[in-house]
Design a protein around this motif. Structure first.
Motif, PDB file in Angstrom:
ATOM      1  N   PRO A  13      -1.730   0.916  -1.693  1.00 44.50           N
ATOM      2  CA  PRO A  13      -0.691   1.334  -2.638  1.00 44.50           C
ATOM      3  C   PRO A  13      -1.300   2.123  -3.790  1.00 44.50           C
ATOM      4  CG  PRO A  13      -0.315  -0.920  -1.986  1.00 44.50           C
ATOM      5  CD  PRO A  13      -1.634  -0.518  -1.394  1.00 44.50           C
ATOM      6  N   GLY A  14      -0.602   3.177  -4.169  1.00 46.22           N
ATOM      7  CA  GLY A  14      -1.107   4.028  -5.237  1.00 46.22           C
ATOM      8  C   GLY A  14      -1.794   5.271  -4.732  1.00 46.22           C
TER       9      GLY A  14
ATOM     10  N   PHE B  90       7.727   7.735   6.134  1.00 47.28           N
ATOM     11  CA  PHE B  90       8.875   7.328   5.318  1.00 47.28           C
ATOM     12  C   PHE B  90       8.617   7.531   3.827  1.00 47.28           C
ATOM     13  CE2 PHE B  90       9.632   4.234   8.895  1.00 47.28           C
ATOM     14  CZ  PHE B  90      10.797   4.818   9.333  1.00 47.28           C
TER      15      PHE B  90
ATOM     16  N   VAL C 100       4.524   7.015  -4.582  1.00 47.72           N
ATOM     17  CA  VAL C 100       3.111   6.615  -4.552  1.00 47.72           C
ATOM     18  C   VAL C 100       2.718   6.009  -5.898  1.00 47.72           C
ATOM     19  CG1 VAL C 100       0.747   7.479  -4.386  1.00 47.72           C
ATOM     20  CG2 VAL C 100       2.472   8.285  -2.778  1.00 47.72           C
TER      21      VAL C 100
ATOM     22  N   VAL D  53       4.058   3.891   0.499  1.00 43.87           N
ATOM     23  CA  VAL D  53       2.943   4.780   0.871  1.00 43.87           C
ATOM     24  C   VAL D  53       2.871   4.973   2.386  1.00 43.87           C
ATOM     25  CG1 VAL D  53       1.550   4.387  -1.180  1.00 43.87           C
ATOM     26  CG2 VAL D  53       1.333   2.829   0.747  1.00 43.87           C
ATOM     27  N   HIS D  54       3.970   4.701   3.066  1.00 41.78           N
ATOM     28  CA  HIS D  54       4.027   4.961   4.506  1.00 41.78           C
ATOM     29  C   HIS D  54       3.823   6.466   4.742  1.00 41.78           C
ATOM     30  CE1 HIS D  54       5.709   5.380   8.526  1.00 41.78           C
ATOM     31  NE2 HIS D  54       5.618   4.073   8.661  1.00 41.78           N
ATOM     32  N   PRO D  55       3.030   6.832   5.746  1.00 43.53           N
ATOM     33  CA  PRO D  55       2.739   8.269   5.898  1.00 43.53           C
ATOM     34  C   PRO D  55       3.983   9.119   6.182  1.00 43.53           C
ATOM     35  CG  PRO D  55       1.882   6.998   7.750  1.00 43.53           C
ATOM     36  CD  PRO D  55       2.314   6.019   6.725  1.00 43.53           C
TER      37      PRO D  55
ATOM     38  N   ARG E 193      -3.560   0.719   4.484  1.00 42.78           N
ATOM     39  CA  ARG E 193      -2.865   1.422   3.400  1.00 42.78           C
ATOM     40  C   ARG E 193      -3.321   0.893   2.059  1.00 42.78           C
ATOM     41  NH1 ARG E 193       3.443   1.090   5.065  1.00 42.78           N
ATOM     42  NH2 ARG E 193       3.018   1.243   7.284  1.00 42.78           N
TER      43      ARG E 193
ATOM     44  N   LYS F 111       4.756  -6.749  -2.294  1.00 46.30           N
ATOM     45  CA  LYS F 111       3.724  -6.125  -1.470  1.00 46.30           C
ATOM     46  C   LYS F 111       4.331  -5.267  -0.347  1.00 46.30           C
ATOM     47  CE  LYS F 111      -0.652  -7.837   0.339  1.00 46.30           C
ATOM     48  NZ  LYS F 111      -1.333  -9.023   0.837  1.00 46.30           N
ATOM     49  N   VAL F 112       5.429  -5.774   0.226  1.00 41.98           N
ATOM     50  CA  VAL F 112       6.050  -5.048   1.348  1.00 41.98           C
ATOM     51  C   VAL F 112       6.567  -3.702   0.863  1.00 41.98           C
ATOM     52  CG1 VAL F 112       7.826  -5.156   3.126  1.00 41.98           C
ATOM     53  CG2 VAL F 112       6.686  -7.239   2.406  1.00 41.98           C
TER      54      VAL F 112
ATOM     55  N   ALA G   1       5.667  -2.037  -1.789  1.00 46.18           N
ATOM     56  CA  ALA G   1       4.548  -1.171  -2.184  1.00 46.18           C
ATOM     57  C   ALA G   1       3.941  -0.487  -0.960  1.00 46.18           C
ATOM     58  CB  ALA G   1       3.488  -1.999  -2.912  1.00 46.18           C
ATOM     59  N   ASN G   2       3.838  -1.223   0.145  1.00 46.41           N
ATOM     60  CA  ASN G   2       3.267  -0.620   1.351  1.00 46.41           C
ATOM     61  C   ASN G   2       4.223   0.373   2.007  1.00 46.41           C
ATOM     62  OD1 ASN G   2       0.497  -1.644   2.429  1.00 46.41           O
ATOM     63  ND2 ASN G   2       1.420  -3.357   1.342  1.00 46.41           N
ATOM     64  N   HIS G   3       5.532   0.089   1.943  1.00 43.39           N
ATOM     65  CA  HIS G   3       6.492   1.045   2.503  1.00 43.39           C
ATOM     66  C   HIS G   3       6.470   2.357   1.716  1.00 43.39           C
ATOM     67  CE1 HIS G   3       7.972  -1.521   5.508  1.00 43.39           C
ATOM     68  NE2 HIS G   3       8.749  -2.285   4.766  1.00 43.39           N
TER      69      HIS G   3
ATOM     70  N   SER H 183      -1.410   8.306   1.882  1.00 35.85           N
ATOM     71  CA  SER H 183      -2.338   8.014   2.975  1.00 35.85           C
ATOM     72  C   SER H 183      -2.208   8.992   4.139  1.00 35.85           C
ATOM     73  CB  SER H 183      -2.089   6.590   3.463  1.00 35.85           C
ATOM     74  OG  SER H 183      -0.699   6.389   3.595  1.00 35.85           O
ATOM     75  N   HIS H 184      -2.195  10.276   3.831  1.00 35.64           N
ATOM     76  CA  HIS H 184      -2.080  11.253   4.914  1.00 35.64           C
ATOM     77  C   HIS H 184      -3.431  11.543   5.577  1.00 35.64           C
ATOM     78  CE1 HIS H 184       2.066  12.221   4.983  1.00 35.64           C
ATOM     79  NE2 HIS H 184       2.113  12.503   3.696  1.00 35.64           N
TER      80      HIS H 184
ATOM     81  N   SER I 174       5.235   8.125   0.751  1.00 38.22           N
ATOM     82  CA  SER I 174       4.229   9.090   0.291  1.00 38.22           C
ATOM     83  C   SER I 174       4.798  10.207  -0.566  1.00 38.22           C
ATOM     84  CB  SER I 174       3.449   9.684   1.471  1.00 38.22           C
ATOM     85  OG  SER I 174       2.685   8.681   2.069  1.00 38.22           O
TER      86      SER I 174
ATOM     87  N   LEU J 173       5.865  -6.879   6.627  1.00 34.28           N
ATOM     88  CA  LEU J 173       4.748  -6.287   5.896  1.00 34.28           C
ATOM     89  C   LEU J 173       3.854  -5.568   6.902  1.00 34.28           C
ATOM     90  CD1 LEU J 173       2.935  -5.987   3.364  1.00 34.28           C
ATOM     91  CD2 LEU J 173       1.904  -8.168   3.969  1.00 34.28           C
ATOM     92  N   ASP J 174       3.665  -4.290   6.689  1.00 32.14           N
ATOM     93  CA  ASP J 174       2.794  -3.516   7.561  1.00 32.14           C
ATOM     94  C   ASP J 174       1.781  -2.814   6.663  1.00 32.14           C
ATOM     95  OD1 ASP J 174       1.560  -2.011   9.428  1.00 32.14           O
ATOM     96  OD2 ASP J 174       3.303  -0.814   9.993  1.00 32.14           O
TER      97      ASP J 174
ATOM     98  N   SER K  10       4.283   2.573  -6.246  1.00 34.62           N
ATOM     99  CA  SER K  10       3.687   1.563  -5.360  1.00 34.62           C
ATOM    100  C   SER K  10       2.512   0.837  -6.014  1.00 34.62           C
ATOM    101  CB  SER K  10       3.226   2.220  -4.055  1.00 34.62           C
ATOM    102  OG  SER K  10       2.115   3.047  -4.302  1.00 34.62           O
ATOM    103  N   ALA K  11       1.912   1.465  -6.998  1.00 34.74           N
ATOM    104  CA  ALA K  11       0.760   0.830  -7.663  1.00 34.74           C
ATOM    105  C   ALA K  11       1.162   0.104  -8.943  1.00 34.74           C
ATOM    106  CB  ALA K  11      -0.294   1.899  -7.973  1.00 34.74           C
TER     107      ALA K  11
ATOM    108  N   ASP L  99      12.616  11.209   9.680  1.00 35.75           N
ATOM    109  CA  ASP L  99      12.148  10.297   8.627  1.00 35.75           C
ATOM    110  C   ASP L  99      10.964   9.472   9.124  1.00 35.75           C
ATOM    111  OD1 ASP L  99      14.466  11.195   7.493  1.00 35.75           O
ATOM    112  OD2 ASP L  99      15.608   9.406   8.005  1.00 35.75           O
TER     113      ASP L  99
END
Lengths: 190, 366
Positions: free
Chosen positions: A157-158, B182, B189, B178-180, A155, B171-172, B174-176, A161-162, B184, A72-73, B192-193, A103
């Motif tokens: 979600p939703g 990989f 997006v 929105v990774h800037p 971050r 959660k993991v 969902a966060n991936h 995040s640029h 988005s 989890l990041d 992810s919500a 990528d």
């Protein structure tokens, strides 16, 4: 590895692995499976100190290790740069200067995406010097100095995040005075 | 038990994999043309990293890198075609590709590693042969490919399972999404919500990956686990910016699919194509029972054994294969006494059933 023997009484062309090659194939399969198991155990043991073989040849495990998207990041980290002209700092569009993107992001982000990477690009001072010299060289008007910083924020979600929010945490990574000689691999000089 | 490892199975999947692999590799190589002067032959951003120490000794110029990339693309065309050029071109491609990757040194991706590992398996596989529609080959190479994919999916699945409990909450993922870099993508997006989507998607991902090494081995579960993971890769393709890895991963699926099922799909496909053409004088390829004019309406499934192998028993006229036939995908060991009552086409290279071979079959039966 296989020989073809057509049975004239059969339409199908059928072949089997010759018996003399079978032990070799079995040993190969066992070695391949053992290698992957060793890589898996190495990845499972992180962040504990690596096994002796992995310490000696860290890239050996890298080839067979599939440890990605595991952790989890929740943070976003991007690298930015500023150039100094006549005492003032100007934002440098790094993504335009170094447009190649994989990528995992631009080249100067290499290693960042690898989870728990021991060698992200921006933590290697030699690489950051090369990036600094290249930035000075690629800017249309050479600055006197460039500095690199990282922006980190959480971050959500939703939301894409640029763009960093106002409360993004900023920390300076390195500075480079343009014109400083830089050593490339193999003793090359910029 | 060990004997079974080396017994032949239908090898048509290798022809499909050869083409898919070459296309996936081409998709990895072609975008590099746009990055030559910025990354692969940059004069100012030169790096080396163990074990890619090429830049310590030689720095490639743009002309050399363009030449290598063009060579890679040409080799891949030859690889896709198969034939005697297959092995030399595949070796050349791997060498040239890694020379280019070593020149860049920093951004060698998972897709590059997987492409190389599957490419090395292809070297020792029957994929070099042009016509594999009616060929049964030793499964040794398929076992090597299975080990590669078991390691790929198994290790990433079990690492998620054992090291990151947050995967179960979605959660993991969902966060991936929105990774800037990989992630988005607009659809990603949005997803992810949506916990009602990310939670089941996470569970399916972890379970499918972790169970792959077991489920891929059984004929009943093999197509389902592959379909599930193909869906996962499709999701990655749509929701994340990881198309290279998805393409390279899916390229091996034609061989990972159980040969018996792959054979059935191939035969269905041929029968469908044949019915579309509506040509009665050109029946389906020369497997016993397929498109035989004297057996109208017979299912091609009846003509093949479990692994698609044309068994003597299965080639008799009937609508369905009886349940007492062996359920495994193995080629029965043929002895002259087994084979002699079963007349076959006179030419071993015969690819199509012709009315004359059908007539000879019916006269032999009578």
């Amino acid at each position: 590895m296989a020989t073809t023997a057509r049975n004239p009484l059969d339409h199908a062309s059928v072949s089997r692995t010759p018996s003399r090659l079978r032990p070799l194939a079995l040993v190969g399969l066992a070695l391949l499976a053992g290698y992957y198991v060793a890589c898996f155990r190495e990845a499972l043991g992180k962040p504990a100190p690596p096994a002796p073989w992995a310490r000696q040849w860290p890239w050996l495990g890298w080839f067979g290790s599939w440890d990605f998207f595991t952790r989890l990041d929740e943070r976003v980290t991007i690298i930015g740069a500023e150039a100094r002209y006549d005492g003032g700092w100007t934002r440098v569009p790094l993504e335009d200067l170094f447009p190649t993107r994989w990528d995992s992001g631009p080249r100067y982000h290499a290693g960042y995406a690898r989870e728990r990477s021991s060698s992200p690009f921006f933590l290697d001072s030699e690489r950051m010097k090369v990036l600094g010299a290249a930035t000075c060289g690629r800017l249309p008007e050479p600055p006197t100095e460039v500095r690199f910083f990282q922006l980190t924020w959480k971050r959500r979600p939703g939301t894409a995040s640029h763009d960093p929010p106002r409360n993004a945490r900023r920390s300076e990574l390195s500075r480079f005075v343009c014109g400083t000689p830089v050593h490339l691999p193999g003793g090359w000089r910029l | 038990m060990i004997e079974r490892l080396f017994e032949p199975a239908w090898a048509g999947g290798w022809a499909w994999m050869r083409r898919c692999w070459a296309l996936a590799a081409l998709a990895c190589v072609l975008p590099r043309f746009g990055s030559v002067e910025d990354a692969y032959a940059a004069s100012d951003m030169i790096f080396s990293r163990g074990p890619w120490f090429l830049a310590d000794h030689v720095v490639l110029g743009p002309a050399a890198v363009y030449g290598l990339l063009a060579g890679c693309a040409l080799c891949l065309v030859a690889v896709a075609r198969g034939g005697w050029l297959f092995v030399p071109c595949l070796v050349l491609f791997l060498l040239m590709n890694w020379t280019v990757l070593s020149a860049e040194a920093l951004s060698i991706k998972g897709s590059d590693r997987l492409l190389t590992q599957t490419g090395l398996v292809l070297l020792f596989s029957p994929a070099r042969e042009r016509d594999l529609r009616n060929a049964w080959r030793s499964e040794t190479a398929r076992w090597f490919l299975l080990v590669v994919y078991m390691a790929l999916y198994g290790s990433t699945g079990w690492l998620k399972l054992l090291k990151e409990p947050a995967w179960w909450s979605g959660k993991v993922l969902a966060n991936h999404l929105v990774h800037p870099w990989f992630g988005s993508r607009p659809l990603g997006v949005w997803v992810s919500a949506q916990p009602w989507l990310t939670i089941p998607m996470s569970w399916i991902t972890v379970l499918a990956e972790a169970l792959f090494p077991v489920l891929v081995l059984f004929r009943r579960t093999n197509p389902w686990i592959l379909a599930l993971l193909a869906g996962m890769h499709l999701g990655i393709l749509l929701l994340m910016d990881l198309w290279r890895f998805s393409l390279v991963s899916v390229a091996g699926y034609p061989v990972l699919l159980h040969p018996g099922i792959a054979r059935e799909i191939q035969l269905r496909w041929q029968a469908w194509r044949q019915s579309r053409r509506g040509s009665e004088d050109r029946p389906a390829p020369g497997v016993a029972g397929v498109g035989i004019p004297d057996a109208p309406g017979r299912s091609f499934l009846a003509s093949t054994g479990r692994g698609g192998y044309p068994t003597a028993a299965a080639s008799r006229t009937r609508a369905r294969r009886p349940s007492h036939l062996p359920r495994r995908n193995r080629c029965p060991r043929r002895t002259p006494s087994d084979a002699s009552p079963e007349p076959r086409a006179t030419s071993p290279r015969a690819r199509w059933w012709t009315p004359s071979t059908a007539r000879s079959r019916s006269s032999a039966r009578s």
